[in-house]
Design a protein around this motif. Structure first.
Motif, mmCIF file in Angstrom:
data_model
loop_
_atom_site.group_PDB
_atom_site.id
_atom_site.type_symbol
_atom_site.label_atom_id
_atom_site.label_comp_id
_atom_site.label_asym_id
_atom_site.label_seq_id
_atom_site.Cartn_x
_atom_site.Cartn_y
_atom_site.Cartn_z
ATOM 1 N N LEU A 275 -5.456 25.891 -4.633
ATOM 2 C CA LEU A 275 -4.870 24.587 -4.932
ATOM 3 C C LEU A 275 -3.352 24.691 -4.941
ATOM 4 C CD1 LEU A 275 -5.627 21.654 -5.664
ATOM 5 C CD2 LEU A 275 -5.383 22.286 -8.064
ATOM 6 N N THR A 276 -2.715 23.843 -4.129
ATOM 7 C CA THR A 276 -1.262 23.716 -4.095
ATOM 8 C C THR A 276 -0.902 22.238 -4.118
ATOM 9 O OG1 THR A 276 -1.310 23.856 -1.675
ATOM 10 C CG2 THR A 276 -0.854 25.890 -2.876
ATOM 11 N N ALA A 277 0.333 21.952 -4.467
ATOM 12 C CA ALA A 277 0.824 20.565 -4.504
ATOM 13 C C ALA A 277 2.241 20.558 -3.964
ATOM 14 C CB ALA A 277 0.766 20.007 -5.927
ATOM 15 N N ASN A 278 2.360 20.734 -2.660
ATOM 16 C CA ASN A 278 3.663 20.937 -2.022
ATOM 17 C C ASN A 278 4.115 19.763 -1.163
ATOM 18 O OD1 ASN A 278 3.693 23.562 -3.101
ATOM 19 N ND2 ASN A 278 2.552 24.378 -1.346
ATOM 20 N N THR A 279 3.399 18.652 -1.206
ATOM 21 C CA THR A 279 3.614 17.593 -0.216
ATOM 22 C C THR A 279 3.660 16.234 -0.892
ATOM 23 O OG1 THR A 279 2.472 18.920 1.452
ATOM 24 C CG2 THR A 279 2.645 16.565 1.885
ATOM 25 N N VAL A 280 4.458 15.338 -0.316
ATOM 26 C CA VAL A 280 4.493 13.941 -0.756
ATOM 27 C C VAL A 280 4.166 13.059 0.434
ATOM 28 C CG1 VAL A 280 5.965 12.059 -1.599
ATOM 29 C CG2 VAL A 280 6.091 14.323 -2.658
ATOM 30 N N LYS A 281 3.295 12.108 0.206
ATOM 31 C CA LYS A 281 2.795 11.210 1.262
ATOM 32 C C LYS A 281 3.569 9.887 1.232
ATOM 33 C CE LYS A 281 -0.197 9.196 4.136
ATOM 34 N NZ LYS A 281 -1.626 9.143 3.789
ATOM 35 N N PHE A 282 4.046 9.479 2.395
ATOM 36 C CA PHE A 282 4.694 8.180 2.573
ATOM 37 C C PHE A 282 3.879 7.375 3.592
ATOM 38 C CE2 PHE A 282 8.107 10.946 1.215
ATOM 39 C CZ PHE A 282 8.943 10.149 0.446
ATOM 40 N N PHE A 283 3.522 6.167 3.253
ATOM 41 C CA PHE A 283 2.923 5.249 4.221
ATOM 42 C C PHE A 283 4.040 4.436 4.873
ATOM 43 C CE2 PHE A 283 -0.890 6.111 1.791
ATOM 44 C CZ PHE A 283 -1.923 5.996 2.724
ATOM 45 N N MET A 284 4.152 4.531 6.211
ATOM 46 C CA MET A 284 5.121 3.731 6.941
ATOM 47 C C MET A 284 4.591 2.331 7.232
ATOM 48 S SD MET A 284 7.764 5.719 7.412
ATOM 49 C CE MET A 284 7.347 6.188 5.736
ATOM 50 N N ASP A 285 3.285 2.240 7.513
ATOM 51 C CA ASP A 285 2.711 0.966 7.929
ATOM 52 C C ASP A 285 1.229 0.966 7.627
ATOM 53 O OD1 ASP A 285 1.802 2.722 9.892
ATOM 54 O OD2 ASP A 285 2.588 1.589 11.597
ATOM 55 N N GLY A 286 0.504 -0.014 8.192
ATOM 56 C CA GLY A 286 -0.931 -0.118 7.987
ATOM 57 C C GLY A 286 -1.691 0.342 9.213
ATOM 58 N N ILE A 287 -2.565 -0.540 9.732
ATOM 59 C CA ILE A 287 -3.402 -0.200 10.880
ATOM 60 C C ILE A 287 -3.383 -1.341 11.883
ATOM 61 C CG2 ILE A 287 -4.906 1.338 9.571
ATOM 62 C CD1 ILE A 287 -6.933 -0.978 9.443
ATOM 63 N N LEU A 288 -3.714 -1.022 13.122
ATOM 64 C CA LEU A 288 -3.700 -2.033 14.182
ATOM 65 C C LEU A 288 -4.812 -3.054 14.020
ATOM 66 C CD1 LEU A 288 -3.006 0.327 17.200
ATOM 67 C CD2 LEU A 288 -1.430 -1.396 16.305
ATOM 68 N N GLU A 289 -5.964 -2.607 13.534
ATOM 69 C CA GLU A 289 -7.135 -3.484 13.515
ATOM 70 C C GLU A 289 -6.922 -4.735 12.665
ATOM 71 O OE1 GLU A 289 -8.341 0.521 14.785
ATOM 72 O OE2 GLU A 289 -7.177 -0.220 13.070
ATOM 73 N N ASN A 290 -6.095 -4.656 11.634
ATOM 74 C CA ASN A 290 -5.820 -5.862 10.841
ATOM 75 C C ASN A 290 -4.371 -6.333 10.995
ATOM 76 O OD1 ASN A 290 -4.244 -4.249 9.144
ATOM 77 N ND2 ASN A 290 -5.842 -4.034 7.604
ATOM 78 N N ARG A 291 -3.712 -5.862 12.055
ATOM 79 C CA ARG A 291 -2.345 -6.260 12.421
ATOM 80 C C ARG A 291 -1.309 -5.890 11.366
ATOM 81 N NH1 ARG A 291 -5.164 -10.961 13.251
ATOM 82 N NH2 ARG A 291 -5.823 -11.435 15.383
ATOM 83 N N THR A 292 -1.536 -4.798 10.634
ATOM 84 C CA THR A 292 -0.532 -4.364 9.667
ATOM 85 C C THR A 292 0.226 -3.121 10.129
ATOM 86 O OG1 THR A 292 -2.213 -3.111 8.429
ATOM 87 C CG2 THR A 292 -1.750 -5.374 7.705
#
Length: 541
Positions: A275-292
């Motif tokens: 187990l490690t915790a070395n990363t941070v997640k950023f969401f830039m956008d959504g998905i194409l299927e719902n136009r986000t």
């Protein structure tokens, strides 16, 4: 210090060669080839003509979600709205004490436009809240009682980060898209218990071990889930190594910086390399299927829409710079060409402000890529993490994606071969449970770009097909590099950690379409210890 000899098969080293024998000792590879055969072994593994290779990795997945899907209601296999409703009814009857029924993940293509009606679920469970995630995990479908408990009504407004499908009279239909709208419903449900989370993680990581995977990147971890991961590690419930991607929230990222540091320190205090915790997640956008998903130009079927950027740009730069200064790796979700460009621009900004270091930022998915941005991955040292199983034509592609983006952008999807030729580092992931976690399911698509019906003949965008060696490397050395572990894992050579997978056949010599159906994982070893098949576990999905 037991010496184990692997022989009587093909051993793919990942270094451009194959050998016929390998020995391990004290958790590491001791010798390969003739030198291995010259050693006296304490234990022997007869490969029986199969293939031994470096254990696989998964550079982008969501194991807790996958574990909870397995716990039910099990709607993924349902082929119609009626089947989903019946499964929800069955689950509700079997769990009369469940205050809320929360499940995943239904197929959005079962209904035109992917818009589902609350009244369909009301027919099965009218008196308790029901919330189901779509297979994209960016959309939910709920019943009327769930909306009532969440305080949602016709007067509930859309936001910049969440929208609601509505009836002609303005009432909410029961389908919600993206963060604010999805969280408005799920936030009203009782939180999962630590015990349930540990169970889900045990199920998911055992399934990964059975698939030949020994390291995974959980690409969406909330602060409250970190303690469950720590408890799972303490209980020995993690069958594989897991790195946590702590999600950065645009609404509270400044407060999260202290949380990120504390979570990393708590995990480090375990002194457990699982187990490690070395990363941070950023969401830039959504998905194409719902136009986000964020596009550089408007959607083909909606000229007023260009998607939903998740972060105000200046806030993104400030947050990313702060996280990078902490020495944490960034993992950025980007689907549309606008989202990918924003992610690359943010990486460029951080390099300029914080200076050079071995940061290895990851952009995950890279579904639509503007050709002008292709060389920037190598130039900026960005790892492209792609899901090879998505690089095929299926119902989601023909019914939802193609109409949204049009023919020209459709030809700029999943440019895996082009990224490799441009010098980019490529690592494979599954996004499980969005799609199958087994590398043996993704490998055939990576090398053929064909679906299960062998269509289109010769492959969709055939210039983007990979060789077997390149595809296997993306699942092994590519993921090891993403994990900052290339000195220890990803290839088979003396001194490397003995993370191994044994397949019952040499998949490189098979018809690719037969791989998922006619080949199997016979064994998985992590640091020389066999983790599949397990001697005392039988709960894998």
């Amino acid at each position: 210090m037991t010496r184990t000899l692997f022989h009587n098969g093909t051993i793919w080293t990942g270094t451009g060669s194959t050998v016929s024998a390998l020995t391990t000792r004290n958790g590491r590879i001791e010798a390969v080839g003739a030198e291995a055969l010259a050693r006296t072994a304490d234990a022997i593994v007869d490969l029986e003509g199969g293939l031994l290779l470096p254990a696989f990795g998964d550079g982008h997945c969501h194991p807790d979600h996958a574990g909870f899907e397995a716990m039910g209601p099990r709607v993924r296999e349902c082929g119609s709205v009626e089947e989903i409703v019946e499964e929800v009814r069955r689950y509700a009857l079997a769990h009369p004490d469940a205050e809320w029924i929360v499940g995943a993940s239904y197929d959005s293509t079962l209904v035109p436009g992917g818009v589902f009606d609350a009244r369909w679920l009301d027919a099965a469970v009218p008196d308790r809240p029901v919330v189901l995630r779509a297979w994209d995990y960016h959309t939910v479908w709920c019943n009327t009682e769930a909306m009532r408990r969440a305080g949602l009504s016709a007067s509930t407004p859309d936001t910049a980060r969440g929208t609601y499908a509505r009836r002609a009279d303005g009432e909410l239909l029961g389908t919600m898209y993206e963060w604010d709208a999805v969280d408005a419903v799920l936030g009203a449900a009782p939180a999962r218990t630590t015990g349930d989370l540990v169970r889900a993680l045990r199920l998911a990581t055992e399934s990964y071990a059975a698939a030949g995977v020994t390291w995974i990147q959980d690409a969406w971890v909330e602060h409250r889930s970190v303690m469950a991961y720590i408890e799972a590690a303490r209980q020995g419930a993690l069958a594989t190594r897991v790195n946590l991607g702590l999600r950065a929230d645009p609404a509270r990222w400044r407060d999260q910086l202290a949380e990120f540091a504390a979570d990393r320190d708590r995990v480090r205090a375990l002194h457990d390399d699982r187990l490690t915790a070395n990363t941070v997640k950023f969401f830039m956008d959504g998905i194409l299927e719902n136009r986000t998903a964020s596009l550089l130009d408007p959607y083909s079927d909606d000229p007023c829409a260009r998607g939903m950027p998740i972060w105000p740009y200046e806030e993104l730069l400030e947050a990313f710079t702060a996280v990078d200064a902490m020495g944490l790796q960034a993992h950025l979700h980007a689907i549309g060409d606008g989202g990918v460009r924003t992610a690359l621009d943010a990486v460029e900004h951080v390099i300029r402000v914080n200076g050079p270091r071995d940061r290895r930022p990851v952009i995950a998915h890279v579904q639509v890529l503007d050709e002008a941005d292709l060389p920037r991955f190598a130039e900026l040292g960005v790892i492209a993490n792609l899901q090879p199983l998505w690089a095929r034509i299926d119902a989601a592609m023909t019914e939802l994606t193609f109409p949204r983006i049009g023919a020209e952008r459709a030809r700029r999807q999943y440019l895996i071969g082009s990224l490799l030729r441009a010098g980019a580092r490529v690592a494979f992931g599954s996004d499980w449970p969005v799609s199958d976690h087994r590398p043996l399911a993704g490998l055939p698509v990576a090398v053929t770009r064909e679906n299960a019906e062998r269509e289109p003949a010769g492959g969709w965008l055939p210039e983007e097909r990979l060789t077997f060696d390149d595809a296997l490397s993306a699942y092994t050395a590519g993921v090891a590099y993403q994990a900052f572990a290339e000195e220890d894992r990803g290839v088979l050579a003396p001194g490397k950690v003995a993370d191994l997978v044994w397949l019952d056949a040499d998949v490189r010599r098979m018809d690719p379409h037969d791989i998922a159906l006619r080949s199997a994982v016979r064994g998985t070893w992590m640091a020389g210890t066999r983790i599949h098949p397990p001697s005392d576990r039988s709960s894998a999905l």
